[in-house]
Write a protein that holds these residues in place. Structure first.
Motif, PDB file in Angstrom:
ATOM      1  N   ILE A 136       0.862  -1.176   0.000  1.00 12.25           N
ATOM      2  CA  ILE A 136       0.000   0.000   0.000  1.00 12.25           C
ATOM      3  C   ILE A 136       0.902   1.230   0.000  1.00 12.25           C
ATOM      4  O   ILE A 136       1.882   1.278   0.742  1.00 12.25           O
ATOM      5  N   MET A 148      -0.719   9.022  10.435  1.00 16.93           N
ATOM      6  CA  MET A 148      -1.790   8.069  10.167  1.00 16.93           C
ATOM      7  C   MET A 148      -1.348   7.023   9.141  1.00 16.93           C
ATOM      8  O   MET A 148      -1.545   5.834   9.330  1.00 16.93           O
ATOM      9  N   HIS A 207       1.069   4.621  10.579  1.00 11.14           N
ATOM     10  CA  HIS A 207       0.384   3.637  11.400  1.00 11.14           C
ATOM     11  C   HIS A 207      -0.292   2.580  10.533  1.00 11.14           C
ATOM     12  O   HIS A 207      -0.380   1.413  10.894  1.00 11.14           O
ATOM     13  N   GLN A 208      -0.767   2.999   9.375  1.00  9.86           N
ATOM     14  CA  GLN A 208      -1.395   2.029   8.469  1.00  9.86           C
ATOM     15  C   GLN A 208      -0.333   1.228   7.725  1.00  9.86           C
ATOM     16  O   GLN A 208      -0.634   0.447   6.840  1.00  9.86           O
ATOM     17  N   GLN A 209       0.912   1.478   8.072  1.00  9.30           N
ATOM     18  CA  GLN A 209       2.035   0.718   7.535  1.00  9.30           C
ATOM     19  C   GLN A 209       2.144   0.736   6.011  1.00  9.30           C
ATOM     20  O   GLN A 209       2.321  -0.297   5.383  1.00  9.30           O
TER      21      GLN A 209
END
Lengths: 338, 338
Positions: A66, A115, A118-120
């Motif tokens: 992603i 953010m 954190h969502q990697q």
DNA sequence: CTGAAAGCGCTTACAG
DNA sequence: CTGAAAGCGCTTACAG
């Protein structure tokens, strides 16, 4: 109906899961799996419609596939179509995109980076706002791949892809001069964003190169976050107080929109009484006049180039070189007036 | 700097990972973990800034906490702000959104559903296009939670949230009638989409209720995918050939945009010579006139309601009842002309 | 309350 | 080439 797993395929093929995994990841040769067997496994994968379980792969490899995309303002048509192109390009290369807008607020930008981290996400595509230098530097320091788009931040050694803003304005100015316009005004934003400075430079230097004196009163700067009413008023007054203007170059599509309204108010005919060129297109232009010439950015090219650089950074240990600074050629689009 | 894991927290607290997991998932009471211990663990989690590894949780639970959002056209301001509200609401409830547009093409819709399914979204939020009935039915059959927004598909028993289109037009019509306008035209889209039919019904029935005859020549239908030029031309001719019109209700914001241009071409003053109301707002209106009244949809409310229904479906085995059909009240916004 | 263990679906280093 | 195994970071049923 349970989804088929790699194990199921292995069972069908009469091999151990590792073998299927190797074939799947293009390591068949490397693992000396016979072409014949590899082909058989591929056929089974195809027949079963097997798709690797994305989550499991992520957990195992530590890669999410992603990419985070941070644009300035997703409600702006330019960024919206950039985002769309980015998404398509990424998807075709096996990546997904999560996106969000800074609304030109560096605080929001910082929050978004947190953010996304954190969502990697594996990497970042950013249209940076002044004030994000530190946050971007932090990403770099933490070895996170970053590619900038649309503009760059001077002093940051980060790869970027953007349109050649200078060349775009030069192209437009030469078109206007070729048409015989003499007193060409330049309406731009009152901002220090690098891409806007480069556009202004394009205006000034093209005039100089043609032996024409740069008259500062013909350069009008609109405050960055003007309300439409105010912007229209400012451009109207600018036009009124400079009656010798015979053409205007609008440095952004929003300025063009306000400008067209002002020109309409002034009752001037395009292109007979006033020539108009605008950097970037907007659907709305067609409501006003067909006779506007556009400097078009090659958005798909920019998107593809940015994505490819980012993925190279990610997968090939590509390192930042002079070639990491990519300028794409803009295009002059003359609208037919029919 | 490695990220802290649940195991690390357990070690710090001197307990086994399960205990931390229970505290984390609100099962402390159920597992008879003392308040004291639970509090200690919570403090450690806080101090370490521990965040569960999303991928690992997904793999274990089979839930991705990702919702798929399919809108008709993300470049339309209405859908863009709906998407934004949806995203915010979902985020605050611990879900993420992946979104995409059908561009009003049922084929594309089918493809998108497949894509989202492959990405293993937990549920779907859809603004359905006629032709998607089967695909949506398939989701339902496979036990996938679905909530529709903005419109519904007659005959499909699926929860939905939308604005009360009928009430919105009624509200606007009564405002116009109250202002004394007599010959109110209705400009709408030539489509069978349910929300547009309801708006048309609102127009007709409000007139009837006020004892005014519905004149079909005052209802103008613009083809669904008109080019702006053509739409403007059609509305202009409509206005010209019905000189007794003293007010127009535009059934969508895009129609309003084209309509305002047509009214300007006709040289009519708003609101002295012609009253204007538009369903949904558009930034661009301010370029034309301050004096336009808007029927505003409560987008945040719609978003929140849709998200909450979907999550209920997901987490609480909520089942579809009459209450799954939610209509939100629209609002009349009178723009001040200053 | 605690502990030990299985397992979600993969990838990959290791031994043969 | 094949097999057996570990492990990514969690959750949860089970036994005590």
């Amino acid at each position: 109906m349970k989804r088929v797993s790699l194990k199921d395929i292995a069972k069908q093929a009469g091999v151990v899961p590792s073998t299927v995994s190797f074939v799947l990841n293009g390591k068949a040769k490397q693992m000396r799996i016979s072409d014949e067997l590899a082909e058989k496994i591929r056929a089974l994968i195809e027949a079963a419609g097997y798709q690797p379980h994305h989550t499991a792969v992520s957990l195992r490899t530590g890669k999410t596939k992603i990419l985070g995309l941070i644009v300035e303002d997703i409600s702006n048509v330019f960024f919206a179509s950039l985002a769309k192109s980015i998404e398509d390009a990424a998807y075709s290369l096996g990546y997904r995109i999560v996106y969000c807008s800074t609304e030109n607020d560096p605080e929001k930008g910082k929050e978004l980076i947190r953010m996304l981290t954190h969502q990697q996400v594996d990497g970042y595509l950013i249209t940076p706002t002044p004030g994000m230098e530190n946050d971007i530097n932090n990403l770099i320091k933490n070895n996170k791949p970053v590619v900038l788009m649309d503009r760059f931040l001077p002093g940051l050694d980060v790869p970027f892809t953007l349109v050649d803003n200078y060349a775009g304005v030069k192209l437009g100015m030469e078109h206007l001069l070729g048409k015989g316009y003499k007193n060409i005004a330049f309406v731009t934003l009152d901002t220090q964003q690098i891409q806007m400075l480069q556009r202004e430079k394009g205006y000034k230097e093209t005039l100089k190169r043609h032996g024409i004196e740069v008259r500062n009163e013909l350069i009008e700067k609109i405050p960055f976050k003007s309300r439409p009413e105010d912007a229209i008023k400012q451009v109207s007054e600018f036009i009124k107080s400079n009656p010798d203007i015979d053409a205007i170059f609008f440095a952004t599509n929003y300025l063009g929109m306000y400008g067209l309204e002002s020109i309409k108010k002034a009752g001037l005919k395009i292109p007979e009484e006033i020539g108009v060129i605008c950097f970037d297109d907007h659907d709305i232009f067609r409501l006003f006049t067909p006779a506007i010439t556009i400097i078009r950015q090659p958005i798909e090219e920019i998107a593809r180039s940015a994505i490819e650089m980012l993925i190279s950074l990610l997968e090939n240990n590509y390192t930042v070189t002079a070639e990491s600074h990519v300028y794409k050629k803009p295009e002059l689009v003359i609208r037919s007036s029919t």
